[in-house]
Design an enzyme around this catalytic site. Structure first.
Site, PDB file in Angstrom:
ATOM      1  N   GLN A   1       0.837  -1.206   0.000  1.00 42.45           N
ATOM      2  CA  GLN A   1       0.000   0.000   0.000  1.00 42.45           C
ATOM      3  C   GLN A   1       0.877   1.264   0.000  1.00 42.45           C
ATOM      4  O   GLN A   1       0.637   2.203   0.757  1.00 42.45           O
ATOM      5  CB  GLN A   1      -0.931  -0.004   1.207  1.00 42.45           C
ATOM      6  N   SER A   2       1.868   1.300  -0.867  1.00 53.16           N
ATOM      7  CA  SER A   2       2.777   2.444  -0.908  1.00 53.16           C
ATOM      8  C   SER A   2       2.098   3.683  -1.511  1.00 53.16           C
ATOM      9  O   SER A   2       1.635   3.649  -2.653  1.00 53.16           O
ATOM     10  CB  SER A   2       3.991   2.071  -1.752  1.00 53.16           C
TER      11      SER A   2
END
Ligand SMILES: *Cc1c(COP(=O)(O)O)cnc(C)c1O
Length: 343
Positions: free
Chosen positions: A75-76
């Site tokens: 989930q960058s």
């Protein structure tokens, strides 16, 4: 050296707002709280990576790159903003996503930032946890080069001396806003991870001889390691600006009391902070970064770390789009909307 000597491409909606948080200040009964809205940088829902990318993507363009490669956790937020910046500038983007946060929640793997990476046209590859991901990104860059591409590799979080220039510049932006409002701030509090944001801010504050304190709330590393990482990058950033001896250890302060069980793992106090900001100020935080940063701010206020007459600014670094990869962290469940009794 002047910042204008470094190539920069405009990507953000800047300046971002600097706003008071009167309802939250009152609820906490503590110092006067403000917020610098870097969640509103505009690029693909915004966030702190946009300012770094203004310098990084300009360097990529100057080098004639046709593809940017970067890496982050699944989930960058950095990967998502890089994918959007590449789309905007007509470059390809390839992201390496490390499965750093193992979870049963399937949405974590395709919703939120992952959905947007793909929507912006990035190609995405999943990696197991624990590799040296910056080294992996360099390897992938070389593979693209052998195929005749012109790769530009951006380290995780955009955190090198080029990216950190974005936050040196942010200090100037905020100083002008504070002057326009005739406000002095005693302390800035922010979430710190790959260190580029805090490093850039620390350099900017020192260059401008500011007396505002800067406290990074770590989201991953223990205090000593985080402070060392930020200091090393701050020194490299200052050196890039022609001042290699500018930054000292005492310029960098981090607190790692709010990491919880690890990077990307929601904490009870982080979730409480998200609800407090949402319900008192209508502001969305995230469980990985800004929620933990705010948890640190709130806990330190409750412990009396700040005096009531101080003025504190929280840097909102963005990240709320990750909420859609973390819905199971909240106790709301999927069937909590009580059915109406239809008259
Ligand atoms: C990347 C990120 C941070 C941390 O910034 P660093 O420069 O990596 O220390 C904080 N908040 C959000 C939302 C982020 O995406």
């Amino acid at each position: 050296m002047q910042l204008a000597r470094f190539p920069r491409v405009r990507l953000g909606h800047l300046p971002t707002p600097l706003e008071p948080m009167p309802r939250l200040s009152k609820a906490l009964g503590g110092p006067e709280l403000w917020i610098k809205r870097d969640d509103c940088t505009g690029l693909a829902t915004g966030g702190n990576k946009t300012r770094k990318l203004e310098f990084l993507m300009a360097e990529a363009q100057a080098q004639g790159a046709d593809i940017v490669i970067t890496q982050g956790a699944t989930q960058s937020n950095h990967a998502r903003q890089t994918a959007a910046a590449a789309a905007r500038l007509g470059m390809d983007c390839h992201v390496l996503l490390e499965d750093r946060v193992q979870t049963e929640d399937r949405e974590y793997y395709y919703n939120g930032n992952v959905l947007l990476d793909r929507l912006h046209g990035a190609t995405v590859q999943a990696y197991p946890a624990g590799l040296d991901m910056n080294a992996q990104a360099v390897v992938v860059g070389e593979q693209f080069r052998k195929q005749g591409r012109k790769p530009y590799v951006i380290p995780g979080g955009g955190s090198n001396a080029t990216g950190a220039l974005g936050y040196v510049l942010c200090v100037q932006e905020m100083a002008q806003q504070a002057l326009d409002k005739h406000l002095a701030f005693d302390q800035m509090v922010m979430a710190t991870g790959s260190a580029g944001t805090q490093a850039g801010l620390a350099v900017g504050l020192k260059l401008s001889n500011s007396d505002m304190g800067l406290l990074g709330i770590s989201v991953r590393m223990p205090k000593a390691q985080q402070e060392a990482n930020v200091l090393r990058l701050a020194q490299a950033t200052a050196a890039k600006l022609g001042q290699p001896d500018l930054m000292q250890a005492e310029d960098i302060v981090a607190n790692s009391d709010y990491v919880g069980s690890g990077y990307g793992k929601p904490t009870p106090d982080g979730l409480e902070a998200i609800e407090l900001f949402a319900r008192h100020e209508g502001i969305l935080l995230d469980p990985v970064y800004s929620g933990k940063g705010a948890a640190g701010l709130i806990d330190l206020i409750r412990k009396g770390h700040f005096s009531r007459d101080q003025r504190i600014v929280f840097l909102h670094t963005g990240g709320a789009i990750a909420l859609f990869g973390y819905s199971s962290a909240f106790a709301y469940g999927r069937d909590v909307i009580a059915p109406a009794t239809v008259a």
